[in-house]
Design a protein around this motif. Structure first.
Motif, PDB file in Angstrom:
ATOM      1  N   GLY A 153      -4.086   1.799   7.096  1.00 48.92           N
ATOM      2  CA  GLY A 153      -3.476   0.549   7.522  1.00 48.92           C
ATOM      3  C   GLY A 153      -2.114   0.276   6.919  1.00 48.92           C
ATOM      4  N   ALA A 154      -1.544   1.236   6.168  1.00 46.51           N
ATOM      5  CA  ALA A 154      -0.236   1.024   5.539  1.00 46.51           C
ATOM      6  C   ALA A 154       0.861   0.980   6.598  1.00 46.51           C
ATOM      7  CB  ALA A 154       0.051   2.132   4.535  1.00 46.51           C
ATOM      8  N   ARG A 155       1.898   0.218   6.311  1.00 45.50           N
ATOM      9  CA  ARG A 155       3.025   0.135   7.220  1.00 45.50           C
ATOM     10  C   ARG A 155       3.690   1.508   7.340  1.00 45.50           C
ATOM     11  NH1 ARG A 155       7.226  -3.815   4.378  1.00 45.50           N
ATOM     12  NH2 ARG A 155       8.576  -3.089   6.051  1.00 45.50           N
ATOM     13  N   LYS A 156       4.258   1.793   8.470  1.00 40.11           N
ATOM     14  CA  LYS A 156       4.899   3.095   8.705  1.00 40.11           C
ATOM     15  C   LYS A 156       6.318   2.860   9.193  1.00 40.11           C
ATOM     16  CE  LYS A 156       0.812   5.963   9.464  1.00 40.11           C
ATOM     17  NZ  LYS A 156      -0.156   4.976   8.999  1.00 40.11           N
ATOM     18  N   GLY A 157       7.147   2.379   8.267  1.00 40.38           N
ATOM     19  CA  GLY A 157       8.557   2.239   8.549  1.00 40.38           C
ATOM     20  C   GLY A 157       9.267   3.563   8.386  1.00 40.38           C
ATOM     21  N   GLU A 158      10.595   3.521   8.423  1.00 44.04           N
ATOM     22  CA  GLU A 158      11.393   4.745   8.342  1.00 44.04           C
ATOM     23  C   GLU A 158      11.127   5.521   7.056  1.00 44.04           C
ATOM     24  OE1 GLU A 158      16.142   5.967   8.201  1.00 44.04           O
ATOM     25  OE2 GLU A 158      15.532   3.956   8.824  1.00 44.04           O
ATOM     26  N   ILE A 159      10.980   4.796   5.951  1.00 43.07           N
ATOM     27  CA  ILE A 159      10.773   5.477   4.663  1.00 43.07           C
ATOM     28  C   ILE A 159       9.393   6.092   4.598  1.00 43.07           C
ATOM     29  CG2 ILE A 159      10.669   5.128   2.161  1.00 43.07           C
ATOM     30  CD1 ILE A 159      12.709   2.881   2.563  1.00 43.07           C
ATOM     31  N   GLU A 160       8.386   5.370   5.066  1.00 46.98           N
ATOM     32  CA  GLU A 160       7.027   5.903   5.059  1.00 46.98           C
ATOM     33  C   GLU A 160       6.909   7.140   5.958  1.00 46.98           C
ATOM     34  OE1 GLU A 160       7.177   2.152   3.326  1.00 46.98           O
ATOM     35  OE2 GLU A 160       7.699   2.619   5.405  1.00 46.98           O
ATOM     36  N   LEU A 161       7.628   7.118   7.079  1.00 49.21           N
ATOM     37  CA  LEU A 161       7.612   8.276   7.971  1.00 49.21           C
ATOM     38  C   LEU A 161       8.270   9.489   7.312  1.00 49.21           C
ATOM     39  CD1 LEU A 161       8.363   6.615  11.432  1.00 49.21           C
ATOM     40  CD2 LEU A 161       6.181   7.510  10.596  1.00 49.21           C
ATOM     41  N   PRO A 164       0.828  -1.211   0.000  1.00 47.99           N
ATOM     42  CA  PRO A 164       0.000   0.000   0.000  1.00 47.99           C
ATOM     43  C   PRO A 164       0.858   1.256   0.000  1.00 47.99           C
ATOM     44  CG  PRO A 164       0.114  -0.898   2.213  1.00 47.99           C
ATOM     45  CD  PRO A 164       0.834  -1.883   1.324  1.00 47.99           C
ATOM     46  N   LYS A 165       0.261   2.363  -0.439  1.00 49.76           N
ATOM     47  CA  LYS A 165       0.936   3.645  -0.411  1.00 49.76           C
ATOM     48  C   LYS A 165       0.987   4.156   1.033  1.00 49.76           C
ATOM     49  CE  LYS A 165       1.412   3.539  -4.817  1.00 49.76           C
ATOM     50  NZ  LYS A 165       2.748   3.115  -5.345  1.00 49.76           N
ATOM     51  N   PRO A 166       1.927   5.033   1.353  1.00 48.17           N
ATOM     52  CA  PRO A 166       2.040   5.512   2.735  1.00 48.17           C
ATOM     53  C   PRO A 166       0.754   6.131   3.271  1.00 48.17           C
ATOM     54  CG  PRO A 166       3.980   6.146   1.482  1.00 48.17           C
ATOM     55  CD  PRO A 166       2.998   5.568   0.495  1.00 48.17           C
TER      56      PRO A 166
END
Length: 307
Positions: A265-273, A259-261
């Motif tokens: 419910g999308a993952r929120k890793g370092e890149i998404e943050l 999923p897009k940031p």
């Protein structure tokens, strides 16, 4: 907000299909006659958060001679709040195009991107186009490197960064290309002939432009740095791959895959943050006037973007 003059593409008589006769890059080198026209595309309202984040990071890097960002879209109607936003009206030009779906997936309008190769969509005099997907953000300016490239005798008329799967193909999330009427027509007319290996526009364009490394300019991976690489390496203890890219200086960070940031419910890793930091900062700035935005937008980096 003005729009480029648009007219239907010329009709080309149908002939029996012979891939070897398709007009393709490389093109004869001629000096550029206009600045780089930047373009992007959205096919669903759900991509508006991505688009606004892209614009927030892109516009501060635009050379002073560059025209407004051309936003191709297939959405009718666009939200009034988007159409009247001074940030959009001051820096962008909107152009609605016919939606074009993938033959393998009629619900996916990704083939709409193929319209961008048609010169008649652009203002008169446009020669070189930089296309960037709406799920990208810029961390460094690509323009010094790209402007040197298009004035080089080595520029063949098309340049892109390598894809992750497989390693000898390019990813269509960022492309620099020279407009050519014959190529633009043939890209649209051979969809049923060439097919696609990924059910999308990247697979089709690689079929149209074969032997990518052999004949075409290759941009460094950092000009279209896909977060998927981090997903695939970090979870196996290979985070050094991504750190090496960061040390090299990521120019464009591409939120490829799903999923897009901004999806629920999308993952929120370092890149998404990192994307959320840009989006939140930009959301606050877009509430002010366009002139104020020009003075307080994202910091310009002095890092080199040479390969």
């Amino acid at each position: 907000m003005s729009s480029p003059q648009s007219s239907p593409p010329p009709t080309v008589p149908h002939t029996s299909f012979d891939p070897s006769t398709l007009p393709r890059y490389p093109l004869p080198f001629t000096p550029p006659i206009s600045p780089i026209q930047v373009a992007t595309l959205i096919t669903t309202v759900s991509f508006l958060p991505g688009l606004t984040s892209l614009l927030h990071t892109l516009i501060p890097f635009l050379p002073s001679s560059s025209p407004s960002v051309l936003i191709f879209h297939t959405i009718n109607p666009l939200p009034p709040s988007f159409l009247t936003n001074p940030f959009i009206t001051s820096h962008c030009t909107l152009l609605q195009i016919p939606p074009l779906s993938s033959p393998q997936n009629p619900q996916n309008w990704c083939y709409s991107k193929l319209h961008l190769f048609s010169p008649h969509h652009y203002p008169p005099g446009t020669e070189n186009v930089l296309y960037i997907d709406a799920d990208c953000i810029l961390l460094l300016s690509p323009f010094p490197y790209l402007q040197d490239l298009i004035t080089s005798s080595e520029y063949t008329g098309f340049a892109a960064s390598p894809d992750i799967f497989p390693p000898d193909r390019f990813n269509a999330g960022l492309m620099l290309f020279k407009l050519n009427e014959n190529i633009g027509n043939c890209i649209l007319q051979n969809i049923d002939n060439l097919g696609t290996y990924d059910n999308g526009d990247t697979g089709y364009l690689n079929r149209y432009l074969p032997n990518y490394y052999k004949h075409l300019n290759r941009l460094p991976f950092k000009f279209n740095c896909q977060r998927v690489l981090s997903w695939l390496t970090s979870e196996d203890g290979g985070s050094g791959y991504w750190r090496e890219l960061e040390n090299d200086g990521i120019v464009v960070l591409h939120m490829s895959s799903t999923p897009k940031p901004w999806d629920e419910g999308a993952r929120k890793g370092e890149i998404e943050l990192k994307w959320w930091e840009v989006y939140t900062h930009g959301k606050n700035l877009r509430r002010v006037s366009a002139s104020s935005y020009d003075h307080v937008c994202v910091r310009q980096s002095t890092h080199s973007t040479s390969p």
